[in-house]
Design an enzyme around this catalytic site. Structure first.
Site, PDB file in Angstrom:
ATOM      1  N   ASP A  82      15.426  12.636  16.439  1.00 46.42           N
ATOM      2  CA  ASP A  82      15.227  13.241  15.120  1.00 46.42           C
ATOM      3  C   ASP A  82      14.439  14.554  15.116  1.00 46.42           C
ATOM      4  O   ASP A  82      13.765  14.883  14.131  1.00 46.42           O
ATOM      5  CB  ASP A  82      14.567  12.223  14.183  1.00 46.42           C
ATOM      6  N   ASP A 142      23.697  10.119  11.488  1.00 43.21           N
ATOM      7  CA  ASP A 142      22.612  10.979  10.997  1.00 43.21           C
ATOM      8  C   ASP A 142      22.373  12.193  11.914  1.00 43.21           C
ATOM      9  O   ASP A 142      21.921  13.238  11.473  1.00 43.21           O
ATOM     10  CB  ASP A 142      21.290  10.212  10.911  1.00 43.21           C
ATOM     11  N   ARG A 214      24.130   6.271   2.737  1.00 44.06           N
ATOM     12  CA  ARG A 214      23.519   7.490   3.281  1.00 44.06           C
ATOM     13  C   ARG A 214      24.252   7.957   4.536  1.00 44.06           C
ATOM     14  O   ARG A 214      24.332   9.160   4.806  1.00 44.06           O
ATOM     15  CB  ARG A 214      22.031   7.291   3.536  1.00 44.06           C
ATOM     16  N   TRP A 218      25.416  11.588   5.111  1.00 42.64           N
ATOM     17  CA  TRP A 218      25.147  12.400   6.319  1.00 42.64           C
ATOM     18  C   TRP A 218      26.470  12.912   6.872  1.00 42.64           C
ATOM     19  O   TRP A 218      26.535  14.027   7.413  1.00 42.64           O
ATOM     20  CB  TRP A 218      24.436  11.581   7.398  1.00 42.64           C
TER      21      TRP A 218
HETATM   22  N1  GLY Z   1      17.965   8.993   9.341  1.00 46.61           N
HETATM   23  C1  GLY Z   1      17.478   7.728   8.909  1.00 46.61           C
HETATM   24  C2  GLY Z   1      17.897   7.385   7.542  1.00 46.61           C
HETATM   25  O1  GLY Z   1      18.706   8.081   6.938  1.00 46.61           O
HETATM   26  O2  GLY Z   1      17.401   6.381   7.038  1.00 46.61           O
END
Ligand code: GLY
Length: 369
Positions: A82, A142, A214, A218
Site C-alpha cells: 500500500d 485495490d 469497494r 477500485w
Molecule cells: N484497500 C483496503 C480497503 O479498501 O479496505
C-alpha cells in the site's frame, strides 16, 4: 437509461460541500502513522490547501510529510503493497503542489519499497504477508491505485524499472481479477512454482462469487488509471463494463451496500466510500473519452456526488468529526476472511475521495495519483 431522473450536484453545492472537510461512533480518534490509511488525511489537508490557500494547511501538510519520511526511513509498517495509498496523496501531492523535497525523497523510497513486492514469475506485486508464503501468493484489486506512485517515480528518476513493474502488474491484474460478467474478484492467487493464475477469493466481500462494492469501485478507478498510464484501448472498454456492472447493482439512491449482492430492502450496511471512489474514476476517465461518452460519465458522477452530499455528508460537527457517514471498512460474514470493524462509520478514504471528487468537479485538478 439508468438513473435518468436522479439530480446532479450543482456548482454551488460543490463549493458548499468543500467548506466542511474509520471513526468510532462517527468520531475519529488520533492514531499513529502506522496503518495503510494515513495518507488520506494528509491528502485531505492538501486538497483543503488547494481550495483555501490557507498557509496553516500548507504547514500542516509539510509536518505530515516529515512523519511519512520517518516512516519509510525506519521501515515502520511498510511491508505490504500500500505504498501508493500512503505516499501519493501525502508526499507526491506535497511535492507537486509546493515542491516539497522531503516529499519527493520519501515517495521515491516508498516506490523502492513497493517494487520489492514484485514476483517476476507471476508478474505481479504481492499484496500482503511474507513473500515466500503460499497462502499470501496473491494480488488484490485495490493495488491498481498503488501503481501511479511507480509511474511518478520513473518520471522523476528517469529509471524505467518502476514503470516496467507497474505495467506488468496492471496486465496481470486486469486479466485475472475481472470476471466474465465484469464483476470483480477482491483477491487472486497464482501458482507459486509456475506463476500461472490459480483462483480468485474474497477477503472483504460477502462471499467468493460476489462483488465487494469497494473492490468494484477500485476496479473503476483502477481501470481509468490503467488507461491513463498505458493508453491501451481495451482498458476503456474494461472501464465501461466494470462501471456498468457497478451501476446496475446500485440501490435507488446510487450509494452501494457494502457488497453488490445487496440492494434496496436488504438489512445491510452501505459503503458510501465506494460511491466517491467510483465517481473519481469516472471523472478521471472522461478526460480520455469522446464528448458523448464523457458527458454520460460526468453526469453520473455528478448524480452520485449529489446523493453523497445530500444524504451521507456530515453537515453538523456535533454528529461526527468525519466528512461522510455510512462507510464500511471490514464487515465479517460467514463466507469471508476479514474481521469486523469500521462498519457503518466514517473512514478516511471515504472522506478523502469525497473531497477529491468535489475538487475534480470544481476545477481542472492535477491529480496526486
Ligand atoms: N484497500 C483496503 C480497503 O479498501 O479496505
Amino acid at each position: 437509461m439508468l438513473f435518468e431522473n436522479m439530480p446532479r450536484i450543482t456548482e454551488e453545492e460543490v463549493k458548499e460541500a468543500l467548506r466542511f472537510a474509520y471513526s468510532e461512533g462517527d468520531f475519529y480518534q488520533p492514531i499513529e502513522n502506522d496503518d495503510w490509511t494515513t495518507g488520506f488525511w494528509t491528502g485531505e489537508i492538501w486538497l483543503a490547501y488547494e481550495y483555501s490557500g490557507d498557509e496553516r494547511l500548507k504547514k500542516a501538510g509539510e509536518l505530515q510529510i516529515q512523519s511519512f519520511l520517518n516512516r519509510i526511513d525506519n521501515k515502520i509498517a511498510v511491508d505490504h503493497h500500500d505504498m501508493g495509498f500512503l505516499y501519493s496523496p501525502s508526499c507526491v501531492a506535497g511535492y507537486k503542489l509546493i515542491g516539497d523535497r522531503s516529499g519527493r525523497e520519501a515517495a521515491i523510497k516508498a516506490a523502492d519499497q513497493l517494487i520489492t513486492r514484485y514476483h517476476p514469475v507471476g508478474e505481479f506485486l504481492q499484496a500482503w504477508g511474507a513473500m515466500d508464503e503460499p497462502g499470501n501468493y496473491r494480488l488484490i484489486i485495490d493495488c491498481l491505485i498503488n501503481l501511479p506512485l511507480l509511474y511518478w517515480a520513473s518520471e522523476e528518476t528517469g529509471e524505467d524499472k518502476y514503470r516496467d513493474i507497474a505495467e506488468k502488474h496492471i496486465h496481470t491484474a486486469i486479466k485475472n481479477v475481472i470476471r466474465e460478467d465484469y464483476s470483480t474478484w477482491h483477491t487472486f492467487f497464482f501458482d507459486m512454482a509456475t506463476g500461472a493464475p490459480d483462483h480468485g477469493a474474497t477477503c472483504q466481500g460477502y462471499r467468493d462469487g460476489s462483488a465487494w462494492a469497494r473492490g468494484q469501485a477500485w476496479g473503476i478507478y483502477g481501470s481509468a488509471l490503467a488507461y491513463k498510464y498505458t493508453k491501451r484501448e481495451e482498458y476503456i472498454e474494461i472501464f465501461k463494463h466494470v462501471t456498468q456492472y457497478f451501476l446496475e447493482h446500485l440501490p435507488k439512491d446510487m450509494i452501494p451496500f457494502w457488497d453488490l449482492e445487496f440492494t434496496d430492502g436488504d438489512d445491510q450496511p452501505r459503503d458510501s466510500s465506494s460511491a466517491s471512489i467510483a465517481a473519481c474514476g469516472m471523472l478521471e476517465m472522461i478526460k480520455y473519452m469522446n464528448t458523448e461518452d464523457a458527458s454520460i460519465y460526468k453526469n453520473l458522477a455528478e448524480q452520485i456526488m449529489k446523493s453523497v452530499y445530500d444524504n451521507y455528508a456530515v453537515k453538523d460537527p456535533k454528529v461526527s468529526n468525519g466528512l461522510v457517514l455510512h462507510s464500511t471498512y471490514s464487515n465479517h460474514s460467514p463466507y469471508n476472511t476479514c474481521n469486523h470493524y469500521g462498519v457503518d462509520e466514517c473512514n478516511s478514504w471515504g472522506d478523502y475521495f469525497y473531497m477529491e471528487a468535489l475538487t475534480r468537479l470544481q476545477k481542472d485538478w492535477i491529480l496526486y495519483w
